[in-house]
Write a protein that holds these residues in place. Structure first.
Motif, short mmCIF file in Angstrom:
data_model
loop_
_atom_site.label_atom_id
_atom_site.label_comp_id
_atom_site.label_asym_id
_atom_site.label_seq_id
_atom_site.Cartn_x
_atom_site.Cartn_y
_atom_site.Cartn_z
N LYS A 239 37.09 -20.67 -0.88
CA LYS A 239 36.34 -19.39 -1.33
C LYS A 239 35.35 -18.94 -0.13
N TYR A 240 35.23 -17.61 0.12
CA TYR A 240 34.58 -17.10 1.15
C TYR A 240 33.83 -15.99 0.80
N ASP A 241 32.79 -16.01 1.61
CA ASP A 241 31.81 -14.70 1.34
C ASP A 241 32.23 -13.75 2.33
N VAL A 242 32.78 -14.14 3.53
CA VAL A 242 33.10 -13.18 4.45
C VAL A 242 34.56 -13.93 4.89
N ILE A 243 35.74 -12.82 5.02
CA ILE A 243 36.89 -13.40 5.36
C ILE A 243 37.03 -13.62 6.64
N PRO A 244 37.75 -14.91 7.01
CA PRO A 244 37.84 -15.14 8.45
C PRO A 244 38.87 -14.32 9.09
N ARG A 245 38.63 -14.25 10.35
CA ARG A 245 39.55 -13.09 10.89
C ARG A 245 40.94 -13.63 11.01
N GLU A 246 41.20 -15.06 11.23
CA GLU A 246 42.58 -15.57 11.22
C GLU A 246 43.32 -15.35 9.83
N LEU A 247 42.27 -15.54 8.78
CA LEU A 247 43.20 -15.28 7.36
C LEU A 247 43.31 -13.88 7.20
N LEU A 248 42.52 -12.98 7.57
CA LEU A 248 43.19 -11.62 7.53
C LEU A 248 44.44 -11.35 8.28
N SER A 249 44.44 -11.97 9.34
CA SER A 249 45.66 -11.80 10.09
C SER A 249 46.94 -12.52 9.45
N LEU A 250 46.63 -13.57 8.72
CA LEU A 250 47.85 -14.14 7.85
C LEU A 250 48.02 -13.26 6.80
N ALA A 251 47.13 -12.44 6.22
CA ALA A 251 47.39 -11.74 5.12
C ALA A 251 48.50 -10.58 5.45
N PHE A 252 48.02 -9.86 6.67
CA PHE A 252 48.90 -8.89 7.48
C PHE A 252 50.33 -9.67 7.51
N GLN A 253 50.58 -10.89 7.98
CA GLN A 253 51.77 -11.28 8.27
C GLN A 253 52.58 -11.55 7.02
N SER A 254 51.95 -11.79 5.81
CA SER A 254 52.46 -12.10 4.76
C SER A 254 53.20 -10.65 4.11
N GLY A 255 52.77 -9.68 4.75
CA GLY A 255 53.21 -8.39 4.07
C GLY A 255 54.37 -7.83 5.21
N GLU A 256 55.00 -8.82 6.06
CA GLU A 256 55.80 -8.09 7.19
C GLU A 256 56.89 -7.38 6.46
N PHE A 257 57.23 -7.82 5.44
CA PHE A 257 58.61 -6.93 4.65
C PHE A 257 58.07 -6.16 3.47
N SER A 258 56.83 -5.85 3.52
CA SER A 258 56.41 -5.11 2.31
C SER A 258 56.83 -3.77 2.21
N ARG A 259 56.97 -3.36 1.03
CA ARG A 259 57.59 -1.87 1.15
C ARG A 259 56.72 -0.76 1.54
#
Length: 230
Positions: free
Chosen positions: A89-109
């Protein structure tokens, strides 16, 4: 004919214009609804259907095919936990976690539909990530090397256990990290009393689909997704 389409309040608030949803396999019903919704200038319509529409139909109604959603499912057996994957659990999102979230949506509509601003796609996945790390009903698991997060997976627990966001950094794929993350998600789901785990993804995401099939998941549902933008 009665109205069966739905105004999506959260999506409408997020995008700043009306967003509607249609779930139907009846072409006449779909055409009727699209005709009605054309009157909502600036609106967006999601259509979820088994039907295949050609370019003539899509051009007429300002539509775009944005992918086929597939849902995988697996009957969970007893699996072992590991001490490599950590729940966070994070109070502030780590930069690399946010980058991974974007990568998870590579094929997002929402990324494939270029009529929607890229900033909207990124903000949407940021909100989903915030939900994943703030919600007590969602478990977020990470794989780290040192202090750097290299992969993560989120599982939402309600009536069913369902994978939400899942990504391994593109520089670390093929090293078994995804397997570790998924196994831990299965362990936690089983430990919470769930006998099945579901994973939605895009059919075009061949790497993910192959990975799930090799992990003994089966496809239980396929739906074609279209966007109509007025």
């Amino acid at each position: 004919m009665g109205k069966s389409y739905q105004l999506l309040e959260w999506d409408s608030s997020f995008f700043g214009f009306d967003v509607f949803s249609i779930n139907s396999n009846n072409e006449t019903t779909i055409k009727d609804h699209l005709h009605q919704l054309e009157k909502h200038d600036g609106s967006l319509v999601y259509l979820f259907t088994d039907l295949v529409f050609d370019d003539v139909f899509l051009t007429k109604y300002s539509g775009k095919f944005v992918g086929t959603k597939v849902i995988f499912s697996k009957n969970l057996q007893s699996v072992s936990s590991n001490n490599i994957i950590k729940s966070i659990k994070y109070d502030v999102i780590p930069r690399e976690l946010l980058s991974l979230a974007f990568q998870s949506g590579e094929f997002s509509r929402f990324k494939i539909d270029t009529r929607l601003a890229r900033e909207s796609f990124e903000e949407l996945y940021k909100k989903w990530l915030l939900k994943a790390i703030d919600n007590i009903d969602i478990e977020t698991l990470v794989y780290s090397e040192g202090d750097i997060i290299k992969g993560f997976i989120s599982v939402e627990f309600s009536e069913e256990a369902v994978i939400g966001l899942f990504a391994v950094d593109e520089t670390m794929r093929g090293k078994g990290i995804g397997r570790l993350l998924l196994n831990q998600a299965e362990y936690i789901s089983k430990n919470k009393g769930y006998n099945n785990l579901k994973i939605p993804t895009q059919k075009k995401n061949f790497g993910a689909c192959g990975f799930y099939l090799n992990s003994n998941y089966k496809i239980i549902e396929e739906r074609r997704n279209y966007h109509f933008k007025y």
